[in-house]
Design an enzyme around this catalytic site. Structure first.
Site, PDB file in Angstrom:
ATOM      1  N   ASP A  95     -11.736  23.564  -9.176  1.00 16.48           N
ATOM      2  CA  ASP A  95     -12.915  24.420  -9.326  1.00 16.48           C
ATOM      3  C   ASP A  95     -13.097  24.709 -10.818  1.00 16.48           C
ATOM      4  OD1 ASP A  95     -12.570  24.416  -6.565  1.00 16.48           O
ATOM      5  OD2 ASP A  95     -13.090  26.537  -6.343  1.00 16.48           O
ATOM      6  N   LYS A 160     -20.775  25.519  -6.621  1.00 15.63           N
ATOM      7  CA  LYS A 160     -20.178  26.786  -6.208  1.00 15.63           C
ATOM      8  C   LYS A 160     -20.860  27.938  -6.937  1.00 15.63           C
ATOM      9  CE  LYS A 160     -15.680  29.198  -6.459  1.00 15.63           C
ATOM     10  NZ  LYS A 160     -14.250  29.055  -6.823  1.00 15.63           N
ATOM     11  N   LYS A 199     -20.383  25.676  -1.935  1.00 14.89           N
ATOM     12  CA  LYS A 199     -19.332  26.665  -1.713  1.00 14.89           C
ATOM     13  C   LYS A 199     -19.838  28.038  -2.118  1.00 14.89           C
ATOM     14  CE  LYS A 199     -14.664  28.079  -3.090  1.00 14.89           C
ATOM     15  NZ  LYS A 199     -13.394  27.710  -3.751  1.00 14.89           N
TER      16      LYS A 199
END
Length: 245
Positions: A95, A160, A199
């Protein structure tokens, strides 16, 4: 609404173990909790990736870690180095926080080059890349839309919303964040390529929250309230109540 199984919910969850005050025992306990509930991954601080990989051997839970966290200000070559070391230590999901200053400067060449450099490492090693936008820092949708376009061009695995640590000053003078708003999730799903997953991170704390974002096309969430979410699913299954009611 059709029912959703405990496994389906569990496999949406990246169990987050990122708070700076978490000591080693807290991390071990969190890893064991993630293993117990068979979530998608443990998202853990970079120095603890080796420990997580060791403790999760033989399980179906992946190891995820963060790069350029939480503010995204590292040099591109540093993010590339961090990514390589994390994968070497056992991470299979990354991430990475984008450089917000460059996004707000609309220096899209830099942003694209950064994402391309990191995704080259993840794809070389078969790891997944999630690019964190930190939407609370982005005052207009145009920034998020362009990030979705760039991420789609580079075929990242996920876009995300947030780190969960992107605090901004509120009207009352306090610092807080909105995290994964429904508006942003709908926007990110709409403007990302179909193969790029979304996400939601920041503010998804209950089973109800999880089901709502799932309806918006979210396939993964970052959560610290993992146990509460799973126990809520178990409670509904025990009473034979369709999920969402």
């Amino acid at each position: 609404m059709s029912s959703v199984s405990k496994r389906e919910i569990a496999k949406m969850i990246d169990h987050s173990l990122l708070h700076p005050t978490m000591d080693d025992q807290t991390l071990r306990d969190g890893i064991e909790l993630a293993r117990k509930y068979n979530v998608a991954s443990v998202c853990i601080k970079p120095y603890a990736v080796k420990m997580a990989a060791e403790l999760l051997k033989g399980s179906d839970v992946m190891v995820c870690t963060v790069i350029g966290f939480p503010h995204g200000n590292s040099r591109v070559d540093v993010k590339v180095f961090e990514t390589g070391k994390a994968i070497e230590d056992g991470a299979v999901e990354i991430d990475m926080v984008v450089n917000t200053g460059k996004v707000l400067s609309e220096d899209w060449e830099y942003v694209s080059r950064e994402i391309a450099a990191v995704v080259a490492v993840t794809k070389k090693h078969g790891a997944a890349l999630k690019v964190i936008f930190e939407n609370d820092f982005l005052p207009e949708d145009k920034y998020k839309i362009m990030l979705c376009k760039i991420c789609s061009e580079h075929r990242v695995e996920f876009v995300k919303t947030s780190t969960g640590y992107g605090y901004i000053k509120q009207a009352d003078g306090s610092y807080n964040y909105k995290g994964a708003t429904h508006h942003d999730l709908e926007l990110m799903r709409k403007h990302s390529a179909p193969e790029v997953q979304v996400k939601a991170a920041g503010g998804v704390r209950t089973l109800e929250d999880t089901l709502k974002v799932r309806e918006l096309g979210v396939t993964r969430i970052g959560a610290t309230a993992t146990e509460a979410i799973i126990l809520a699913v178990e409670g509904k299954e025990a009473r034979n109540i369709p999920e969402g009611y």
